[in-house]
Enzyme design. Structure first.
Site, PDB file in Angstrom:
ATOM      1  N   TYR A   1      26.609  20.946  33.504  1.00  0.00           N
ATOM      2  CA  TYR A   1      25.770  22.226  33.637  1.00  0.00           C
ATOM      3  C   TYR A   1      26.483  23.542  33.037  1.00  0.00           C
ATOM      4  CZ  TYR A   1      28.618  23.308  38.377  1.00  0.00           C
ATOM      5  OH  TYR A   1      29.429  23.509  39.113  1.00  0.00           O
ATOM      6  N   GLU A   2      25.226  24.361  32.914  1.00  0.00           N
ATOM      7  CA  GLU A   2      25.689  25.581  32.308  1.00  0.00           C
ATOM      8  C   GLU A   2      25.867  25.472  30.802  1.00  0.00           C
ATOM      9  OE1 GLU A   2      27.422  29.090  33.995  1.00  0.00           O
ATOM     10  OE2 GLU A   2      27.213  28.346  35.998  1.00  0.00           O
ATOM     11  N   GLY A   3      25.308  24.409  30.336  1.00  0.00           N
ATOM     12  CA  GLY A   3      25.375  23.747  28.735  1.00  0.00           C
ATOM     13  C   GLY A   3      26.290  22.914  28.848  1.00  0.00           C
TER      14      GLY A   3
ATOM     15  N   SER B   1      29.296  33.446  33.276  1.00  0.00           N
ATOM     16  CA  SER B   1      29.183  32.475  34.041  1.00  0.00           C
ATOM     17  C   SER B   1      30.065  31.043  33.750  1.00  0.00           C
ATOM     18  CB  SER B   1      28.128  32.003  34.598  1.00  0.00           C
ATOM     19  OG  SER B   1      27.102  31.688  33.556  1.00  0.00           O
TER      20      SER B   1
END
Lengths: 265, 409
Positions: free
Chosen positions: B385-387, B241
């Protein structure tokens, strides 16, 4: 539910010029696309298919290049496409064209019963709005023109709301029937990736006048009852008055005075 | 440059570009200002088949893999990064399911996923567990054929609108990170409610909610993979992702340039178009080069990923096995480092490009009538987001240390 949508390939631009000498549209060089009103008709056909199940077929009459508009129909969600193409059709008016489309519809109907035919209300290149009602006349099927909304559709009948000059009418039609639609009917989707790929591979069924058993005395420019005397861009007859003023308040006061003077209010 | 290598990818670009211009651009400013979700746009995404791009044809998808997913996300974000999240977060929520699901679970969920009839969301973050996912406190304690879930998730994208939530829970708190598992929890399950709706800086049309679980009974059939392997699936999900977020960032950068360059060509000061001033022109050239570098990074990576992902999906469908198991059989590369690099570079590029574009255009770009301030606000999320950007750096250096240690250097 088997729905047949009628589409036409027309000049893409809404800016097509008319040759002042011949009174004909200058089609050469103009990019072609699906008649915009037919996009709404086809979208509504696909929406009804998605709701009720079944199949959407699409028919067009036109020169070989009109195949493109049928491939485009596949991209927009149609399942089967039919093209009526024959020199015998050339120059047909709406009476001849609707006759040919009705004969095509009859042939499709023989193979798979049609419940509903949907047309756009008119084309952007000839503007007559005749085709939907004329197809219904040839087939002797009930018709509703200027449909803006499908109120209800099920296996038995379709209930539509149509525009009239004074308002709207709600009509219930049994199947099979013909409706022609205005743009409020639907919101055409952007063609999906799958649709775009399927369009390139789709089989286009091509029929001549003989294939559909059409009477050639009803086809083509020499047999049409219509004669085009002259085509022209309509003159804009507006009596618009621009209200001037130093500010909004002053302009509003002048506008109200003007409306009173003309007895609008 | 277009990185499509086949007809499917090229048509994905064509379709998503047309979609963004026709359906997203006319409403983006209004949706951003109102900060509400658009059911009408959701319906448009469904009608154009935009949810199934990465899913197999068997379920009604296109079969396009990670590349088509990333391309769509780039093109939607090029116009509106917020509306792009309608299919985007559904993919994020559904990827862990798709990787770990059994055949029976795929049959249950993938048809409505590919059609977009049901939306998905991913719920990992908690008030006290963000970058440190192992610290999560939501528990799922077994009770016969059910798990009893208690806890709170927050900052969950597409919250309330999504139908299914892939939730990271601890099924064995005594084992810490090794007790983490993934459960699919359906909206409407008794005890599952929504808390606060966040008001955000950017991506405002996508609703961000708190999820509250109070004694929620979740059937065992909703467990993804095996207990205790949740973090592994999360890592695998993020590997796939993060290039998507990187693609979103490239889209934002490109979108900002798309607004900026025409303006600089027409805006005249000192008697000439301001793009003819070299200081500005060279800045634009640098920004465009960085954006293109990011794009090259993303699609080189996704194409390599698809060389493994697509055959693994095919094998999983043929053998009736989870995709994760098939990936393990053929997997040559661990993508974590490259995914992190792509996200790090592209997110920073998006932020820099959006920021510089506002400066280049000046006052007009600071006003809400012009879309650039929105691009700048939206760009920021890609660094978070997502790290976060810092977490991406941690991933990269951890991988590098491992690589060099393995070589004994």
């Amino acid at each position: 539910m088997h729905i047949l949508a009628c589409v036409k390939q027309t000049p893409k631009s809404d800016n097509v010029k008319i040759d002042p000498a011949t009174g004909c549209l200058i089609r050469s060089g103009a990019e072609s696309a699906m008649n915009p009103f037919d996009e709404y008709a086809l979208e509504e056909a696909v929406v009804l298919k998605e709701q009720l199940g079944g199949q959407v077929s699409v028919i067009t009459m036109g020169p070989p290049a009109a195949e493109n508009v049928l491939r485009d129909s596949i991209a927009r969600g149609a399942d089967k496409v039919y093209q009526l193409s024959d020199m015998a059709f050339a120059g047909s008016d709406t009476w001849s064209t609707s006759y040919a489309l009705a004969k095509g519809a009859e042939k499709i109907n023989e193979a798979q019963k049609i419940d509903l035919i949907i047309c756009g209300k008119q084309t952007n290149d000839s503007d007559t709005g005749h085709i939907g009602p004329q197809i219904s006349a040839w087939l002797n099927w009930p018709n509703a023109a200027f449909v803006k909304r499908v109120v209800k559709a099920d296996e038995q009948c379709i209930v539509v709301e149509r525009l009239t000059e004074s308002g709207t009418e709600i009509l219930q039609l049994p199947y099979p029937c013909v409706i022609s639609v205005v743009k409020e009917i639907s919101n055409p989707r952007v063609r999906s990736v799958k649709g775009r790929m399927a369009a390139k591979r789709a089989e286009v069924v091509k029929w001549t006048a003989d294939d559909i058993g059409a009477d050639k005395n009803k086809l083509g420019i020499q047999h049409c009852p219509t004669r085009v005397v002259k085509s022209f861009s309509p003159q804009r007859n507006t009596n618009a008055v621009v209200v001037d003023g130093a500010n909004g308040k002053e302009k509003a006061a002048k506008l109200v005075a003007l409306l009173k003077e003309n007895k609008y209010i | 440059m277009d990185y499509a290598i086949n007809e499917m990818e090229q048509e994905t670009l064509n379709a998503t570009r047309e979609f963004a211009q026709k359906k997203l651009k006319p409403v983006r400013a209004e949706m951003d200002a109102k900060e509400v979700f658009s059911p009408e746009i959701l319906q448009e995404f469904r009608k154009s088949g935009m949810f199934g791009l990465w899913l197999p044809e068997k379920y009604g998808g296109l079969g396009g893999g990670i590349t088509c997913l990333a391309m769509a996300f780039e093109e939607f974000s090029r116009v509106c990064a917020g509306l792009a999240l309608t299919p985007g977060t559904t993919a994020l929520g559904a990827i862990p399911m798709f990787l770990a699901a059994t055949e029976a679970q795929r049959e249950r969920w993938c048809y409505d996923l590919a059609s977009g009839k049901k939306l998905w969301a991913f719920a990992l973050t908690e008030p006290e567990a963000g970058s440190d996912a192992s610290a999560l406190k939501t528990t799922a304690i077994k009770d016969g054929d059910f798990y009893i879930v208690n806890g709170t998730k927050h900052f969950i994208s597409t919250g309330k609108e999504a139908d299914f939530y892939t939730v990271a829970v601890n099924t064995n708190p005594a084992r810490g990170a090794r007790g983490i598992s993934l459960l699919v929890i359906e909206k409407g399950t008794p005890g599952f409610t929504f808390g606060k709706k966040e008001e955000k800086m950017g991506i405002r049309t996508n609703p961000t909610y708190e999820l509250i679980f109070e004694n929620v009974r979740v059937p065992r059939e909703n467990l993804l993979g095996s207990e205790g392997r949740g973090l592994l699936y999360v890592q695998e999900t993020l590997d796939y992702s993060r290039p998507g977020v990187a693609a979103q960032a490239v889209g934002i950068a490109q979108g900002a340039l798309d607004e900026t360059i025409p303006y600089l060509r027409t805006r005249k000061q000192f008697g000439q178009p301001i793009i003819t001033f070299q200081a500005l022109a060279h800045k634009v050239a640098e920004l465009a080069a960085k954006t293109e570098a990011g794009r090259a990074m993303v699609y080189n990576l996704t194409h390599r990923m698809d060389e493994e992902f697509l055959p693994a999906v095919k094998a999983a469908l043929e053998n009736g096995t989870p995709v994760h198991d098939e990936l393990k059989k053929i997997k040559g590369v661990r993508w974590t480092k490259y995914s992190a690099m792509a996200k790090l570079f592209c997110a920073n590029t998006a932020m820099e490009v959006a920021d510089e574009c506002v400066t280049l255009c000046g006052g007009v770009a600071y006003m809400r009538d012009f879309p650039l301030e929105k691009f700048m606000r939206d760009a920021k999320i890609t660094q978070i987001y997502e790290g976060t950007t810092h977490i991406q750096k941690n991933e990269i250096i951890a991988a590098l240390i491992k690589e060099y240690a393995a070589k004994g250097e």
